[in-house]
Scaffold this motif. Structure first.
Motif, mmCIF file in Angstrom:
data_model
loop_
_atom_site.group_PDB
_atom_site.id
_atom_site.type_symbol
_atom_site.label_atom_id
_atom_site.label_comp_id
_atom_site.label_asym_id
_atom_site.label_seq_id
_atom_site.Cartn_x
_atom_site.Cartn_y
_atom_site.Cartn_z
ATOM 1 N N SER A 58 9.612 6.196 0.057
ATOM 2 C CA SER A 58 8.779 7.395 0.022
ATOM 3 C C SER A 58 8.735 7.916 -1.404
ATOM 4 N N THR B 230 0.758 12.689 -7.644
ATOM 5 C CA THR B 230 1.392 11.638 -6.849
ATOM 6 C C THR B 230 0.740 10.293 -7.126
ATOM 7 N N PRO B 231 1.515 9.272 -7.519
ATOM 8 C CA PRO B 231 0.929 7.952 -7.770
ATOM 9 C C PRO B 231 0.445 7.318 -6.472
ATOM 10 N N THR B 232 -0.548 6.473 -6.588
ATOM 11 C CA THR B 232 -1.095 5.799 -5.408
ATOM 12 C C THR B 232 -0.754 4.316 -5.385
ATOM 13 N N ALA B 233 -0.209 3.796 -6.470
ATOM 14 C CA ALA B 233 0.156 2.382 -6.526
ATOM 15 C C ALA B 233 1.587 2.195 -6.032
ATOM 16 N N VAL C 13 4.096 10.573 1.026
ATOM 17 C CA VAL C 13 3.454 9.307 0.674
ATOM 18 C C VAL C 13 4.446 8.188 0.948
ATOM 19 N N CYS D 222 5.201 4.158 0.938
ATOM 20 C CA CYS D 222 4.784 2.901 0.317
ATOM 21 C C CYS D 222 5.485 1.737 1.005
ATOM 22 N N VAL E 228 2.451 14.898 -1.317
ATOM 23 C CA VAL E 228 1.128 14.624 -1.868
ATOM 24 C C VAL E 228 0.751 15.726 -2.847
ATOM 25 N N VAL F 35 0.833 -1.196 0.000
ATOM 26 C CA VAL F 35 0.000 0.000 0.000
ATOM 27 C C VAL F 35 0.868 1.247 0.000
ATOM 28 N N CYS F 36 0.331 2.297 -0.597
ATOM 29 C CA CYS F 36 0.896 3.636 -0.468
ATOM 30 C C CYS F 36 -0.098 4.465 0.326
ATOM 31 N N ALA F 37 0.364 5.123 1.359
ATOM 32 C CA ALA F 37 -0.525 5.874 2.228
ATOM 33 C C ALA F 37 0.105 7.220 2.577
ATOM 34 N N GLN F 38 -0.742 8.214 2.721
ATOM 35 C CA GLN F 38 -0.259 9.527 3.120
ATOM 36 C C GLN F 38 0.148 9.502 4.581
#
Length: 280
Positions: free
Chosen positions: A103, A111-114, A85, A87, A107, A77-80
């Protein structure tokens, strides 16, 4: 010294072709803060792999020691985390549990979320590397630290209100976000216990960290404190360090544990006096 799940430590990863294929030719950067002592005490390692175009922080622990945190990192997961961010991706191999983190910046709309493919490839390569690994670590010795620490009782005993010279005390550090991943992991694993206090008029702060059963690391960690002053606290060997911004710290070999006391904008000698009161 505890037996490591990765004999030779992170240096043993240098030149591994599968890891190089995942993130490129890399160097090993040792951890700069003390949380790695907690991991090593239970047979784990922490280090950073730095390649020209990427980097990743690697944690490897005996699987039974990681049981308390493994479920929280079950899925990549990538999380703020505050304004960054973070990962993460985890895996198990043999009796080792592996977590990799990187990192990917601030944000923003772009910014990619995957989870980056390089990080997943590194995780997979480490899983292969540790396939068949046997459990490591040492049996816990008798410790003088009961976790979690009784921060309320410690605050009363050390008179933190007087130490910080304020009637309004906050039970937290002055920092942005939840702090570094290594610290969060060490606390969740029970390889460190911590209490923090601060006040916001003059931004004074004070905190202490106990690393249970980590006396084995005293010689190495004290020698690494460049510019520190050797002293004795409550009959135990100690090292005092003065840092920029009015920050002070003292590392103490307190019985079977290591004790780390630090503060900012406190009177001279305050952290040593507090460490002595805690151990006394």
């Amino acid at each position: 010294m505890p037996e490591a799940v990765l004999p030779g430590g992170c240096e043993a990863l240098l030149g591994d072709e599968s890891l190089t294929a995942a993130i490129g030719a890399f160097d090993i950067t040792p951890p700069s803060e003390l949380w790695h002592v907690g991991f090593e005490t239970v047979g784990g390692v922490e280090c950073t792999l730095t390649a020209p175009e990427s980097w990743a922080r690697v944690f490897v622990l005996p699987e039974e020691e990681a049981a308390a945190i493994a479920e929280s990192y079950r899925d990549p997961v990538c999380a703020q985390v505050y304004d960054d961010v973070e990962c993460t991706a985890a895996g198990s191999a043999g009796e080792a549990w592996i977590l990799v983190m990187s990192s990917i910046g601030y944000v923003s709309a772009d910014t990619p979320t995957a989870v980056p493919a390089r990080l997943l490839a590194l995780r997979d390569a480490l899983v292969v590397r540790f396939d068949g690994a046997e459990s490591a670590g040492v049996d816990s010795s008798a410790t003088t630290a009961a976790l979690p620490l009784d921060c309320e009782g410690i605050a009363a005993r050390l008179d933190v209100g007087t130490l910080l010279d304020s009637a309004e005390i906050y039970e937290s550090r002055i920092e942005e976000g939840p702090g570094p991943l290594a610290r969060r992991l060490a606390d969740a694993l029970g390889t460190s216990g911590r209490c923090d206090w601060s006040e916001l008029d003059d931004f004074r702060e004070f905190g202490l960290v106990v690393f249970p059963d980590a006396h084995w690391a005293w010689d190495r960690e004290s020698e690494a404190l460049a510019g520190s002053t050797q002293t004795t606290v409550a009959g135990h060997p100690a090292r005092v360090t003065e840092m920029a911004g009015g920050r002070q710290s003292v590392l103490v070999s307190g019985g079977t544990n290591l004790l780390w006391v630090s503060g900012a904008r406190l009177p001279d000698g305050a952290v040593v006096d507090a460490a002595s009161a805690y151990l006394g």
